[in-house]
Motif scaffolding. Sequence first.
Motif, short mmCIF file in Angstrom:
data_model
loop_
_atom_site.label_atom_id
_atom_site.label_comp_id
_atom_site.label_asym_id
_atom_site.label_seq_id
_atom_site.Cartn_x
_atom_site.Cartn_y
_atom_site.Cartn_z
N PRO A 29 48.62 36.03 -25.62
CA PRO A 29 49.20 34.89 -25.08
C PRO A 29 48.89 33.64 -25.66
O PRO A 29 48.14 32.64 -25.17
CB PRO A 29 48.80 35.09 -23.76
CG PRO A 29 47.49 35.72 -23.73
CD PRO A 29 47.42 36.67 -25.02
N ARG A 84 58.14 38.28 -24.08
CA ARG A 84 57.50 38.70 -22.86
C ARG A 84 56.47 40.03 -23.09
O ARG A 84 55.45 40.13 -22.73
CB ARG A 84 58.63 39.38 -21.88
CG ARG A 84 59.24 38.45 -21.07
CD ARG A 84 58.16 37.54 -20.19
NE ARG A 84 58.78 37.08 -19.05
CZ ARG A 84 58.13 36.49 -18.14
NH1 ARG A 84 56.73 36.43 -18.28
NH2 ARG A 84 58.31 36.06 -16.84
N ARG A 99 48.41 39.04 -16.95
CA ARG A 99 49.34 39.62 -18.02
C ARG A 99 50.23 40.87 -17.52
O ARG A 99 50.41 41.96 -18.35
CB ARG A 99 48.51 40.18 -19.12
CG ARG A 99 47.59 39.07 -19.77
CD ARG A 99 46.91 39.46 -21.08
NE ARG A 99 45.95 38.47 -21.68
CZ ARG A 99 45.45 38.69 -22.83
NH1 ARG A 99 45.48 39.79 -23.41
NH2 ARG A 99 44.64 37.49 -23.23
N GLY A 107 53.67 40.47 -17.28
CA GLY A 107 54.65 40.43 -17.98
C GLY A 107 55.81 40.24 -16.92
O GLY A 107 55.79 39.59 -16.08
N SER A 151 54.81 33.09 -19.31
CA SER A 151 54.04 33.85 -19.87
C SER A 151 52.57 33.65 -20.10
O SER A 151 51.49 34.27 -19.77
CB SER A 151 54.64 34.32 -21.16
OG SER A 151 56.01 34.85 -21.15
N ARG A 205 51.82 39.68 -23.53
CA ARG A 205 50.75 40.36 -22.78
C ARG A 205 49.75 40.69 -23.60
O ARG A 205 48.64 41.27 -23.02
CB ARG A 205 51.63 41.72 -22.28
CG ARG A 205 52.62 41.55 -21.24
CD ARG A 205 53.21 42.93 -20.74
NE ARG A 205 52.21 43.45 -20.03
CZ ARG A 205 52.24 44.65 -19.23
NH1 ARG A 205 53.31 45.20 -19.28
NH2 ARG A 205 51.37 45.00 -18.27
#
Length: 200
Positions: free
Chosen positions: A176, A169, A101, A103, A95, A173
Amino acid sequence: MGRLKEFDQDKAIDGAVDCFWARGYEATSVRDLAAHMGIGGASLYNAYGGKRALFVAALERYANRSSRERIARHEAAGQPRQAIEAFLAEIIDRSLKDRARKGCLLVNSALDVAPHDAEIGKVVAGYLEEIRAFFQRNIEAARRAGQVPRDIDAAGVSAHLLGILLGIRVLARTRPDRALLDSVVRPALDLLNVPAISKA
């Protein structure tokens, strides 16, 4: 006898995965898919039957190369408690390295597609259940090995761990941050700790 598909099927389906993953199901057109797959629109329909069927095939490809591969690799070590911890640690690492991003395609599909398409919802739920079952198998194995509390609710904790994974997850996004993601996982892993024996 039907004609053989005259393109690299592995390369084509990987292109479809990348396209759906980057754009989402609704925003992806057949033209987008054909361009990413390196084939014509007619070949796409002949080989896969259309966008929806191709999406299901792309989910299968993604699951095989992500969650299923990860489960097999961590379980092969034969250390159930460590398999759970390593699985979640790898999810955090992946991640954080996800610069775009994007996911997880399965989680994204659970949020964006499944509520509007019951059949695809069942497909996605099936892949997520495989992850939950991985957690439960390893909790039960760790319990037999004395690595987790004897009275642990394997089914309940495995469902909790799946929820933690989905949360990581989604959260990653927008934020992080390793310290944040670690703090989400830590209390869940604490459920696996065997209580210390009091010397009093």
